[in-house]
Design a protein around this motif. Structure first.
Motif, PDB file in Angstrom:
ATOM      1  N   GLY A   1     -67.833  50.560 -15.504  1.00  0.00           N
ATOM      2  CA  GLY A   1     -69.037  50.653 -16.063  1.00  0.00           C
ATOM      3  C   GLY A   1     -69.835  49.469 -16.288  1.00  0.00           C
ATOM      4  N   GLY A   2     -70.708  49.239 -17.389  1.00  0.00           N
ATOM      5  CA  GLY A   2     -71.645  48.188 -17.395  1.00  0.00           C
ATOM      6  C   GLY A   2     -71.657  47.828 -19.030  1.00  0.00           C
ATOM      7  N   THR A   3     -72.692  47.154 -19.352  1.00  0.00           N
ATOM      8  CA  THR A   3     -72.510  46.674 -20.851  1.00  0.00           C
ATOM      9  C   THR A   3     -72.977  47.712 -22.048  1.00  0.00           C
ATOM     10  OG1 THR A   3     -74.879  45.621 -20.530  1.00  0.00           O
ATOM     11  CG2 THR A   3     -72.681  44.388 -20.141  1.00  0.00           C
ATOM     12  N   HIS A   4     -73.599  48.671 -21.443  1.00  0.00           N
ATOM     13  CA  HIS A   4     -73.833  50.060 -22.518  1.00  0.00           C
ATOM     14  C   HIS A   4     -72.636  50.845 -22.341  1.00  0.00           C
ATOM     15  CE1 HIS A   4     -77.660  48.274 -23.847  1.00  0.00           C
ATOM     16  NE2 HIS A   4     -78.210  47.851 -22.596  1.00  0.00           N
ATOM     17  N   PHE A   5     -72.790  52.148 -22.917  1.00  0.00           N
ATOM     18  CA  PHE A   5     -71.793  52.910 -23.022  1.00  0.00           C
ATOM     19  C   PHE A   5     -71.638  53.779 -21.796  1.00  0.00           C
ATOM     20  CE2 PHE A   5     -71.191  53.062 -27.868  1.00  0.00           C
ATOM     21  CZ  PHE A   5     -70.911  51.837 -27.948  1.00  0.00           C
TER      22      PHE A   5
ATOM     23  N   TYR B   1     -60.327  59.343  -5.003  1.00  0.00           N
ATOM     24  CA  TYR B   1     -60.500  60.115  -6.166  1.00  0.00           C
ATOM     25  C   TYR B   1     -61.756  59.763  -6.494  1.00  0.00           C
ATOM     26  CZ  TYR B   1     -55.704  58.310  -6.033  1.00  0.00           C
ATOM     27  OH  TYR B   1     -54.352  58.277  -5.992  1.00  0.00           O
ATOM     28  N   LEU B   2     -62.476  60.836  -7.125  1.00  0.00           N
ATOM     29  CA  LEU B   2     -63.890  60.934  -7.536  1.00  0.00           C
ATOM     30  C   LEU B   2     -64.017  61.144  -9.122  1.00  0.00           C
ATOM     31  CD1 LEU B   2     -65.430  63.117  -4.877  1.00  0.00           C
ATOM     32  CD2 LEU B   2     -66.253  60.966  -5.345  1.00  0.00           C
ATOM     33  N   PHE B   3     -64.607  60.469  -9.941  1.00  0.00           N
ATOM     34  CA  PHE B   3     -64.921  60.962 -11.060  1.00  0.00           C
ATOM     35  C   PHE B   3     -66.407  60.831 -11.423  1.00  0.00           C
ATOM     36  CE2 PHE B   3     -64.080  56.148 -11.672  1.00  0.00           C
ATOM     37  CZ  PHE B   3     -64.983  55.734 -12.298  1.00  0.00           C
ATOM     38  N   VAL B   4     -66.957  61.749 -12.448  1.00  0.00           N
ATOM     39  CA  VAL B   4     -68.196  61.859 -12.959  1.00  0.00           C
ATOM     40  C   VAL B   4     -68.302  61.744 -14.268  1.00  0.00           C
ATOM     41  CG1 VAL B   4     -70.142  63.255 -12.877  1.00  0.00           C
ATOM     42  CG2 VAL B   4     -68.560  63.563 -11.116  1.00  0.00           C
ATOM     43  N   THR B   5     -69.483  60.876 -14.713  1.00  0.00           N
ATOM     44  CA  THR B   5     -69.455  60.375 -16.217  1.00  0.00           C
ATOM     45  C   THR B   5     -70.632  60.418 -16.419  1.00  0.00           C
ATOM     46  OG1 THR B   5     -68.769  58.886 -18.057  1.00  0.00           O
ATOM     47  CG2 THR B   5     -69.179  58.057 -15.885  1.00  0.00           C
ATOM     48  N   TYR B   6     -71.124  60.017 -17.648  1.00  0.00           N
ATOM     49  CA  TYR B   6     -72.549  59.686 -18.290  1.00  0.00           C
ATOM     50  C   TYR B   6     -72.512  58.278 -18.533  1.00  0.00           C
ATOM     51  CZ  TYR B   6     -73.956  64.764 -18.760  1.00  0.00           C
ATOM     52  OH  TYR B   6     -74.229  65.674 -18.565  1.00  0.00           O
ATOM     53  N   SER B   7     -73.576  57.597 -18.117  1.00  0.00           N
ATOM     54  CA  SER B   7     -73.644  56.126 -18.252  1.00  0.00           C
ATOM     55  C   SER B   7     -74.990  55.755 -18.735  1.00  0.00           C
ATOM     56  CB  SER B   7     -73.291  55.326 -17.040  1.00  0.00           C
ATOM     57  OG  SER B   7     -73.476  53.896 -16.981  1.00  0.00           O
ATOM     58  N   ALA B   8     -75.043  54.746 -19.785  1.00  0.00           N
ATOM     59  CA  ALA B   8     -76.378  54.151 -20.233  1.00  0.00           C
ATOM     60  C   ALA B   8     -76.629  52.757 -19.588  1.00  0.00           C
ATOM     61  CB  ALA B   8     -76.450  54.450 -21.894  1.00  0.00           C
ATOM     62  N   SER B   9     -75.834  52.391 -18.810  1.00  0.00           N
ATOM     63  CA  SER B   9     -75.824  50.996 -18.461  1.00  0.00           C
ATOM     64  C   SER B   9     -76.537  50.860 -17.113  1.00  0.00           C
ATOM     65  CB  SER B   9     -74.219  50.549 -18.005  1.00  0.00           C
ATOM     66  OG  SER B   9     -73.597  50.672 -19.273  1.00  0.00           O
ATOM     67  N   ASN B  10     -77.096  49.746 -16.826  1.00  0.00           N
ATOM     68  CA  ASN B  10     -77.761  49.477 -15.504  1.00  0.00           C
ATOM     69  C   ASN B  10     -77.228  47.910 -15.006  1.00  0.00           C
ATOM     70  OD1 ASN B  10     -79.603  49.941 -13.338  1.00  0.00           O
ATOM     71  ND2 ASN B  10     -81.135  49.164 -14.410  1.00  0.00           N
ATOM     72  N   ASP B  11     -76.013  47.703 -15.443  1.00  0.00           N
ATOM     73  CA  ASP B  11     -75.432  46.202 -14.881  1.00  0.00           C
ATOM     74  C   ASP B  11     -74.064  46.692 -14.465  1.00  0.00           C
ATOM     75  OD1 ASP B  11     -74.618  46.623 -17.512  1.00  0.00           O
ATOM     76  OD2 ASP B  11     -75.680  44.828 -18.334  1.00  0.00           O
ATOM     77  N   GLY B  12     -73.147  45.409 -14.432  1.00  0.00           N
ATOM     78  CA  GLY B  12     -71.854  45.537 -14.047  1.00  0.00           C
ATOM     79  C   GLY B  12     -71.719  46.401 -12.809  1.00  0.00           C
ATOM     80  N   ASP B  13     -70.793  47.620 -13.075  1.00  0.00           N
ATOM     81  CA  ASP B  13     -70.557  48.389 -11.759  1.00  0.00           C
ATOM     82  C   ASP B  13     -71.953  49.414 -11.656  1.00  0.00           C
ATOM     83  OD1 ASP B  13     -68.029  47.369 -11.661  1.00  0.00           O
ATOM     84  OD2 ASP B  13     -67.263  48.662 -13.205  1.00  0.00           O
ATOM     85  N   VAL B  14     -72.781  49.489 -12.495  1.00  0.00           N
ATOM     86  CA  VAL B  14     -73.567  50.810 -12.559  1.00  0.00           C
ATOM     87  C   VAL B  14     -75.329  50.059 -12.167  1.00  0.00           C
ATOM     88  CG1 VAL B  14     -74.698  52.468 -13.938  1.00  0.00           C
ATOM     89  CG2 VAL B  14     -72.483  51.523 -14.562  1.00  0.00           C
ATOM     90  N   PHE B  15     -75.677  50.465 -11.098  1.00  0.00           N
ATOM     91  CA  PHE B  15     -76.985  50.318 -10.966  1.00  0.00           C
ATOM     92  C   PHE B  15     -77.965  51.562 -10.925  1.00  0.00           C
ATOM     93  CE2 PHE B  15     -74.837  50.638  -7.093  1.00  0.00           C
ATOM     94  CZ  PHE B  15     -75.662  51.246  -6.166  1.00  0.00           C
ATOM     95  N   GLY B  16     -79.328  51.341 -10.882  1.00  0.00           N
ATOM     96  CA  GLY B  16     -80.189  52.469 -10.611  1.00  0.00           C
ATOM     97  C   GLY B  16     -80.293  53.535 -11.776  1.00  0.00           C
TER      98      GLY B  16
ATOM     99  N   HIS C   1     -81.948  55.411 -14.585  1.00  0.00           N
ATOM    100  CA  HIS C   1     -83.546  55.842 -14.664  1.00  0.00           C
ATOM    101  C   HIS C   1     -83.946  55.906 -16.263  1.00  0.00           C
ATOM    102  CE1 HIS C   1     -82.031  57.740 -10.964  1.00  0.00           C
ATOM    103  NE2 HIS C   1     -82.989  57.550 -10.654  1.00  0.00           N
ATOM    104  N   GLY C   2     -83.179  55.289 -17.045  1.00  0.00           N
ATOM    105  CA  GLY C   2     -83.389  55.352 -18.479  1.00  0.00           C
ATOM    106  C   GLY C   2     -82.858  56.388 -19.229  1.00  0.00           C
ATOM    107  N   GLY C   3     -82.073  55.936 -20.195  1.00  0.00           N
ATOM    108  CA  GLY C   3     -81.221  56.794 -21.325  1.00  0.00           C
ATOM    109  C   GLY C   3     -79.831  56.833 -20.594  1.00  0.00           C
ATOM    110  N   TRP C   4     -79.524  58.016 -20.851  1.00  0.00           N
ATOM    111  CA  TRP C   4     -78.181  58.721 -20.263  1.00  0.00           C
ATOM    112  C   TRP C   4     -78.189  59.212 -18.774  1.00  0.00           C
ATOM    113  CZ3 TRP C   4     -73.513  57.130 -22.513  1.00  0.00           C
ATOM    114  CH2 TRP C   4     -73.995  56.915 -23.606  1.00  0.00           C
TER     115      TRP C   4
END
Length: 290
Positions: A166-170, A184-199, A201-204
């Motif tokens: 994840g990142g520094t948001h939820f 393995y593949l996992f699907v989740t919701y993310s509000a982050s745009n740093d750490g492991d997450v990039f791109g 689009h705003g919000g979740w």
């Protein structure tokens, strides 16, 4: 199930809040049912059939129900239980996993568990525990945040590896599947745009991650993903045609959530129009440097 029945996992609050497993016959009539838990909160959020015709379910429990656990505070942990599939749900083995804070989200889908090709198990779920490997604390904190936690177990439920993503948001809500190459593949919701997450689009946003089967790392290396690269797709979601924009000219593979290659686009191609054979669903874009 193996005998053409159905197995359901959830919770009941008829007397107290317990995990509730129900087996139904093809007509929907109850074959057997059983509750699992202590005097506080237990929730079964996911169940899978095993290759030996048993069942394994994932739940969230209140650890104060289990006095043999030595923890700094009362909190919620994940519990994985294997039960007999040919009897009435008798427990075969039972393990609890977690860090110093809360795992799972009480009152909601706590995560998902699947069996792996070697007879072990893989589950994902939400964690607030800052002492777990790879945890991303929220800005201004060292001991607060919410990540996705991936856990790999052997056939007896013993821990093989675990890591937070994840990142520094939820990051929250999750589901997972085996890929065709034993990853393995996992699907989740993310509000982050740093750490492991990039791109983001705003919000979740929806966030899809593929892992190798025996190491808690992302698939892809510096040699086949350009440094400081980005990729965008519009519109997302889409119905008939999607425009794909990369920071560098790259070959792009369209893959489904099981890792099957659906389409390969040349470096100069940036439009994908699926034909009628492509079903509705989640698809990933995998770029390669050229």
């Amino acid at each position: 199930t193996y005998d053409n029945c159905y197995i359901i996992a959830g919770l009941t609050a008829s007397t107290r809040v317990d995990a509730w497993i129900i087996k139904l016959d093809p007509a929907g009539d109850i074959v057997w049912q059983r509750t699992y838990g202590g005097i506080y909160y237990d929730n079964a959020g996911s169940i899978c059939e095993t290759n030996d015709s048993c069942y394994v379910f994932l739940s969230v429990i209140k650890t104060c129900d289990y006095p043999d656990l030595v923890l700094p505070q009362e909190c919620d942990d994940f519990r994985v239980v294997k039960i007999d599939g040919k009897g009435n749900g008798t427990i075969i083995w039972d393990h609890i996993y977690g860090g110093s804070s809360q795992e799972g989200l009480c009152g909601s889908k706590c995560g998902e568990i699947i069996q792996t090709s070697d007879g072990g198990y893989f589950f994902v779920g939400t964690t607030f525990s800052w002492d777990l490997s790879g945890f991303h604390p929220s800005p201004g904190y060292t001991d607060w945040g919410q990540d996705l936690w991936a856990v790999r177990l052997n056939s007896e439920g013993e821990l093989l590896w675990d890591r937070c993503y994840g990142g520094t948001h939820f990051e929250t809500w999750s589901t997972c599947v085996n890929s065709h190459d034993d990853g393995y593949l996992f699907v989740t919701y993310s509000a982050s745009n740093d750490g492991d997450v990039f791109g983001n689009h705003g919000g979740w946003d929806m966030w899809v991650v593929k892992l190798y089967n025996e190491s808690a790392i992302f698939e892809g290396t510096e040699k086949n993903i350009p440094v400081n690269s980005y990729i965008t797709a519009y519109p997302n979601p889409f119905n008939s045609t999607i425009s794909i924009n990369c920071s560098q000219k790259t070959v792009k593979e369209i893959v489904d959530i099981e890792g099957n290659i659906i389409k390969t686009l040349r470096a100069e191609e940036d439009i994908w129009t699926p034909d009628e054979s492509v079903r509705s669903g989640v698809y990933l874009i995998r770029p390669f440097g050229v």
